[in-house]
Design a protein around this motif. Sequence first.
Motif, short mmCIF file in Angstrom:
data_model
loop_
_atom_site.label_atom_id
_atom_site.label_comp_id
_atom_site.label_asym_id
_atom_site.label_seq_id
_atom_site.Cartn_x
_atom_site.Cartn_y
_atom_site.Cartn_z
N THR A 159 -2.29 -17.43 2.96
CA THR A 159 -2.96 -16.15 3.16
C THR A 159 -4.29 -16.13 2.46
OG1 THR A 159 -1.75 -15.32 1.26
CG2 THR A 159 -0.86 -14.82 3.42
N ALA A 206 0.85 -1.20 0.00
CA ALA A 206 0.00 0.00 0.00
C ALA A 206 0.89 1.24 0.00
CB ALA A 206 -0.93 -0.01 1.21
N TRP A 213 3.83 -8.41 -8.88
CA TRP A 213 2.42 -8.69 -9.17
C TRP A 213 1.64 -7.38 -9.31
CZ3 TRP A 213 0.12 -13.46 -10.10
CH2 TRP A 213 -1.26 -13.43 -10.26
N THR A 223 -6.41 -11.90 -7.02
CA THR A 223 -5.50 -11.48 -8.10
C THR A 223 -5.57 -9.99 -8.43
OG1 THR A 223 -7.21 -12.07 -9.69
CG2 THR A 223 -5.52 -13.73 -9.24
N THR A 273 -5.32 -5.95 -8.62
CA THR A 273 -4.34 -4.93 -8.29
C THR A 273 -5.05 -3.57 -8.27
OG1 THR A 273 -3.69 -4.92 -10.62
CG2 THR A 273 -2.34 -6.25 -9.13
N THR A 317 2.80 -14.16 -2.96
CA THR A 317 2.74 -14.45 -4.39
C THR A 317 3.52 -15.71 -4.73
OG1 THR A 317 2.44 -12.13 -4.93
CG2 THR A 317 3.29 -13.55 -6.69
N ASN A 358 -5.68 -11.71 0.42
CA ASN A 358 -4.27 -11.35 0.37
C ASN A 358 -3.41 -12.43 -0.30
OD1 ASN A 358 -2.59 -9.17 0.92
ND2 ASN A 358 -1.76 -10.15 2.75
N THR A 359 -4.01 -13.22 -1.16
CA THR A 359 -3.32 -14.36 -1.78
C THR A 359 -2.03 -13.95 -2.49
OG1 THR A 359 -5.59 -15.04 -2.23
CG2 THR A 359 -3.82 -16.42 -3.13
N TYR A 360 -2.04 -12.80 -3.10
CA TYR A 360 -0.85 -12.28 -3.79
C TYR A 360 -0.29 -11.03 -3.09
CZ TYR A 360 -2.15 -15.60 -7.39
OH TYR A 360 -2.46 -16.76 -8.05
N GLY A 361 -0.71 -10.83 -1.84
CA GLY A 361 -0.19 -9.72 -1.05
C GLY A 361 -0.79 -8.36 -1.39
N GLN A 362 -1.87 -8.35 -2.20
CA GLN A 362 -2.38 -7.09 -2.75
C GLN A 362 -3.52 -6.46 -1.94
OE1 GLN A 362 -0.70 -6.18 -5.77
NE2 GLN A 362 0.46 -8.01 -5.19
N LEU A 420 -4.25 -4.87 0.95
CA LEU A 420 -4.28 -3.51 1.50
C LEU A 420 -4.06 -2.43 0.45
CD1 LEU A 420 -2.60 -3.07 4.97
CD2 LEU A 420 -4.98 -2.68 4.30
N ALA A 421 -3.22 -2.72 -0.54
CA ALA A 421 -3.03 -1.76 -1.63
C ALA A 421 -4.37 -1.55 -2.35
CB ALA A 421 -1.96 -2.24 -2.60
#
Lengths: 311, 311
Positions: B259, A229, A269, B193, B195, A304, B222-226, B228-229
């Motif tokens: 996650t 973020a 990603w 997935t 973004t 990821t 949050n599977t790909y860490g995205q 919160l962004a």
Amino acid sequence: MMGSLPQVFGQADLPAQVSVYEVSARDGLQAEPVTLPAAIRVELISRLAATGLSTIEAGSFVSPKAVPQMADTRSVLDELDLDSGITYPVLAPNRRGLEDAMAARAQDIAVFVSVTESFSRANLGDSLEVTTARNRDVAAAATSAGMRVRGYLSMVFGDPWEGPVEPSQVVGAAGQLLDAGCTTISLGDTIGTATPGHVTAVLQALIEADIPVEAIALHTHNTYGQALANVYAALQSGVSEFDASAGGVGGCPFAGSATGNLATEDLLWMLDGLGISTGVDIRAVAETSQWLSRQLGKPLSSATSAAIVDQ
Amino acid sequence: MMGSLPQVFGQADLPAQVSVYEVSARDGLQAEPVTLPAAIRVELISRLAATGLSTIEAGSFVSPKAVPQMADTRSVLDELDLDSGITYPVLAPNRRGLEDAMAARAQDIAVFVSVTESFSRANLGDSLEVTTARNRDVAAAATSAGMRVRGYLSMVFGDPWEGPVEPSQVVGAAGQLLDAGCTTISLGDTIGTATPGHVTAVLQALIEADIPVEAIALHTHNTYGQALANVYAALQSGVSEFDASAGGVGGCPFAGSATGNLATEDLLWMLDGLGISTGVDIRAVAETSQWLSRQLGKPLSSATSAAIVDQ
């Protein structure tokens, strides 16, 4: 079954291209309890170079007693093609380190300065004035010798001892490093507490002080899950260089959390999904992270990597 | 040693207040291999209520054979004070479920509709037309009976079988649910997935179709860490309701990743740092997550919980 890559939805107000500054082989490994021999670190760097990464931090010229994980950085550099077009910076925190870096034919070095007094004393072993002067001296000498110098600023968004850090402190420290010849200032969220508004406020303070946004990089930690973020917020301010570590290797030195550095593949990603060009192959990075995980004998923190490799 | 909370740096163009829709006791637990008995689920919900959360999904009226983790939702509701001002929605995916929810004196229900044909057939067991009609019917009946209805849309940002999902598909599905009486549409990034540019594009498509942003919630994984962004991007489009799960409990059903749901405390760290009011005590949530972790006999994925509790 799973779609292999994110759908692309670009945003016109973001940088079209981003540099990923890969730190796993230095900043990442030096925080790991397992010391990998130089030959394995060379293999890591070679695998990273094959993913398309153009800047890969390769080691550190510091006392092997203090940082055994970075011992033999000279022999790591000896194995790399330093004229390949890929940049392999090394940390050189003092004159002795700079001499060793020069002897190893390094073309790029990094110096390390704290924004706060407490971290300077705790981590760099001397007052802020002394450690800053020492690193400015190294930066100036390296610049005079024709090397490129990156300046790391730590504790930019908070200090575990002092607490809040004012953006004006960051502006002052960044200006000193630029004056000493640094080409890039990497803003380190060392304890991972920053949130997007904080990142934006610090970047705006730097930009208002006429520090060019092209000279600013962001080094995020995912200790509180905020890393990506914060990257997104920085992209919106025009930042186009981000530090990341394959697999997220490198724990946070202060919290018990398993999460430290932002994982390169999690960053990719997002950048891939935003249509921002990096030149890096996300799958190749994820495969390298899995290989690194086996070398370290532990799972890594990249979401990821776990998701991609499962496909 | 560590600063206990993030420094606050607000941003004028973001919502001043956000509703956190807590899903751990339903969406989270139903994805866990361990089935917690009703009494423990009641304790979880009571602990969550004490943190200041005002909406806590409490269970699901579905076949206990299909979803044993949600068996005895009736007895969970019997133990809650349904007139306390806290909202305890339950999932009611068909007429039978709605009757059970009414018998349990539920005031809020949720229905579940896929954006894609493949997920409808795979997860909901029938064609998109049939499952959508069934859920619209439930929503309309519940609305007529004076209940509030939330509509979950799944696979909004991609489907593991079909791949890309067009924003126009989302607009159509959301409009149908609103027409059937839903007050909120929760946009689910079921496979994680998405973004930030993708989130922004879907939200802009909905807003351009005159769907009020106040009626939109975002459910990130949050599977790909995205996760919160993506929340930060949605805040910038004016979204002010976000689904989250204490500790991040609830794995992704499709990837091998650890996650799943966005962790409530990771969300709160960002919102607190942005100066956005939620009424929720982040430390109390982190303590509840640690308690839940012990009940489930596994570590949870929240970075913030691990970092806060270590202090």
